[in-house]
Motif scaffolding. Structure first.
Motif: not given
Lengths: 315, 426
Positions: B63, B87-88
């Motif tokens: 992040e 990605r997350a």
């Protein structure tokens, strides 16, 4: 030369208990002096006060001509009643350590230690340790530790306790030899026959007080009753002046107790002149120290009262 | 006092105890044991430090923008094993729950401030230092280098202060980074080490005295030397033994380090440790030795057997380590009441004062006051120990009560044998 020990009117109390009560005596140079008394009489306390381990409440003590000092320690040997040694140190090393503490040089102390062990029949154990020895052998090593530095004054508390007759004889001969070399010996001892055999003079303490003091022979004479000991045959009771006849345990000897008007000489003369008696031996009855000890320690107040003063004994 | 007698007693204590199997064991076997443990521990540590083969797959969520660009593409064309990019966090979480991953890292948006990656793992597969280092070296540094085109700048991620140099004021020679650590912990280590050694050796003193009392030897010695001569002789002889033990241990440590290619003396020289300070530490340790030896000697003659002496000594041994137990107080408030009292009180200052000096600037008057109090305590305790010594040695087979000791102090040799004991000994 001054006396080896001079004790003047010492008293020692532990709380309410009077351990030593106004005692005076002297130990002459070169003599064997015996300190006697039943258990708890005050002997060990007296010795500890002489050695300055404890202080008296009152009175004075001179040792080797002066009050006790650090210098005095080098000149005395002390075998305490409660004694022991390092268990894991070779004997020569152990004895020479004690010798050096008493002022000897190390090499000299080692040689003397080896010599003493030889004399005490322990030559084979020079490299051995106390833990490897029997109780009697340990006792002899303790005695060697006491005399290694050739002390002028030897104070020994129960030197024969726990020793067999052979080892007793070895220690006894060593004590005599030390005396012949000029040492003064003070022995606290229970074996009365040893006192009779060895000591020149004695002091008996009972309940903290002095009850007997003087030459051994003189003390025995003092307590002698008007009696003779004879062996032979005849009607002993028929002799003039004999009040009582007391056979001994063997039955061979009898003690004849005489009245105050009859002397041993008179009895001997009558026995010699009378055909009714056959005499093998004749002696004046002198009490054994053991009997005197039992009488005094047993509480005969009259004995304590009749003890001569120090001045009387000196004169 | 006769110095010659003290010397004789000291020499005897030194050689006698040097030959004790228990002493020889502690002198030679313990260093061997420590070296053995160090070798085994080092080998195990080295093996585990580099071993990341146990990890099958580790997720990585970025992040912060260090590993992936704003459009989601990574700076590196190929991510090092066993890392997998997500990605997350939710995706990584699902993969973790379905056992595809052994765990995952999250680089939060403020990672450049904290420099701490967030680690999520199972209890049976903890993320160790080896994995953290692997992430730093194989993913983070190359990613930063790819962004700025400067590998040196990237290296600072691992060591942000790498170019800062340390100097002691007035000395132009650069200090190694470890010197910071050494300056704080060397005094603590030295004082703890020396003090533990002295506690160990002074126990020989106490046990020796208990042995002499148990074996009825005291009366023989007391007609040969003063109690104070005996005490000082034993104390000096055993103190020398303690120094020998320390020397053997240090020599063993230096020799072992040399076999590992470390020049201990040369390295220590570069630390520029304050010798004056180390002397103060040594002085406190030495005074502590004398103080505790005298205390343990008094215990040795007061009890009835070696076993009792050991039990009491183990309790007494807790007092000097009190400052170590209360270490936090020294770090959080080195001039506060607890640290101040423990650094001045004679029974705790041998370790308390060095600790305090290590963490703060102690006023010199405190240092000298501590030494003065120590010396005063030693004089008092030696006097007391000599009295108890004389009392204890005449009371064979008996433990001294505080009442006995009090009477002996009050009345001296007039009342040296307890009234209870008097019944037996007169």
């Amino acid at each position: 030369m001054s006396n080896a020990i001079e004790v003047q009117r010492i008293t020692k109390r532990y709380g309410q208990k009077v351990a030593v009560d106004d005692i005076s005596f002297e130990v002459r140079r070169g003599e064997i002096f015996s300190l006697l008394g039943p258990n708890g009489a005050g002997k060990t306390t007296t010795i500890r006060m002489i050695l300055d381990i404890i202080k008296p409440d009152s009175g004075t003590i001179h040792v080797l001509g002066a009050p006790f000092s650090e210098e005095t320690k080098k000149r005395i040997g002390y075998l305490p009643e409660e004694r022991g040694l390092y268990k894991n140190v070779p004997l020569v090393e152990l004895l020479s350590y004690i010798g050096t503490l008493k002022g000897m040089r190390r090499r000299e102390a080692e040689q003397r230690a080896a010599q003493l062990l030889d004399e005490l029949d322990l030559g084979a154990y020079k490299k051995g340790k106390v833990r490897e020895l029997s109780r009697g052998m340990s006792q002899k090593v303790q005695f060697a530790a006491t005399i290694i530095h050739r002390p002028e004054l030897l104070i020994i508390d129960e030197p024969f306790a726990g020793l067999d007759p052979v080892n007793t004889e070895i220690i006894k001969n060593m004590i005599f030899r030390l005396r012949s070399e000029g040492a003064t010996i003070v022995m606290s001892i229970h074996e009365m026959h040893q006192v009779e055999e060895m000591a020149d003079r004695l002091l008996m303490i009972h309940q903290g007080r002095r009850v007997l003091y003087g030459e051994v022979d003189e003390v025995r004479q003092r307590y002698a009753e008007n009696a003779v000991i004879v062996s032979g045959q005849g009607n002993w009771a028929a002799l003039r002046g004999v009040m009582r006849v007391q056979p001994d345990e063997t039955g061979r000897n009898v003690t004849l107790y005489l009245d105050n008007q009859t002397t041993p000489d008179q009895v001997m003369a009558e026995l010699a002149n009378s055909p009714n008696y056959s005499v093998r031996s004749f002696a004046i009855a002198v009490p054994r120290l053991n009997d005197i000890f039992i009488r005094v320690a047993g509480g005969e107040a009259k004995i304590a009262a009749s003890v001569p003063s120090m001045a009387e004994v000196r004169s | 006092m006769s110095l010659h007698k003290i010397w004789l007693i000291a020499r005897r204590e030194f050689w006698f105890n040097l030959r004790r199997p228990s002493f020889l064991a502690s002198m030679f076997l313990l260093p061997i044991l420590f070296v053995g443990l160090a070798v085994i521990g080092g080998a195990l540590g080295a093996a585990s430090a580099e071993d990341i083969s146990a990890y099958k797959a580790i997720g990585l969520v970025d992040e912060s923008g260090i590993v992936v660009r704003a459009d989601g593409t990574p700076y590196l064309t190929k991510l090092a094993e066993p890392f997998r990019l997500y990605r997350a966090e939710a995706e990584a979480q699902r993969a973790f729950e379905s056992s595809e991953l052994d765990g995952y890292y999250v680089l939060r948006a403020n990672f450049l401030t904290t420099l701490k990656p967030e680690a999520h793992y199972r209890r049976d597969k903890v993320f160790g230092e080896a994995l953290n280092r692997h992430l730093l070296r194989e993913v983070l540094k190359p990613s930063v280098a790819a962004q700025v085109g400067n590998p040196d700048l990237a290296a600072r991620l691992e060591n942000p202060l790498g170019e800062a140099k340390l100097y002691r004021i007035g000395n132009p020679q650069e200090l190694p980074r470890e010197a910071l650590f050494a300056a704080v912990f060397a005094p603590i280590l030295v004082s703890s080490f020396v003090f533990l050694m002295t506690m160990n050796v002074s126990q020989f003193l106490m046990l020796g005295l208990a042995d002499e009392k148990e074996n009825r030897m005291m009366e023989l010695f007391i007609t040969s030397a003063r109690p104070s001569e005996m005490l000082w002789g034993k104390l000096i002889g055993l103190g020398a033994l303690s120094l020998l033990q320390i020397a053997v241990w240090i020599a063993a440590g230096v020799a072992f380090a040399a076999t590992q290619g470390t020049d201990v003396i040369g390295t220590l020289a570069t630390y520029q440790l304050d010798t004056g300070f180390l002397l103060i530490v040594a002085l406190y340790a030495m005074l502590g030795y004398v103080l505790y030896s005298a205390i343990l000697a008094a215990i040795g003659v007061s009890v009835n057997a070696e076993r009792e002496a050991r039990q009491i000594a183990s309790l007494v041994g807790l007092i000097p380590v009190l400052p170590i137990i209360l270490l936090v107080s020294f770090f959080t408030d080195p001039n506060g009441g607890v640290a101040l009292v423990l650094s001045l009180l004679p029974f705790t200052s041998p370790s308390g004062m060095p600790l305090r000096i290590a963490v703060t600037n102690v006023p010199s008057e405190h240092v000298w006051l501590g030494i003065g109090l120590q010396i005063a305590a030693i004089i008092g305790v030696m006097w007391l120990a000599a009295k108890i010594f004389r009392l204890g040695m005449l009371n064979y087979g008996k433990r001294l009560s505080l009442g006995d000791i009090w009477r002996a102090l009050r009345e001296g040799r007039q009342q040296i044998i307890s009234a209870r004991r008097a019944e037996e000994v007169v």
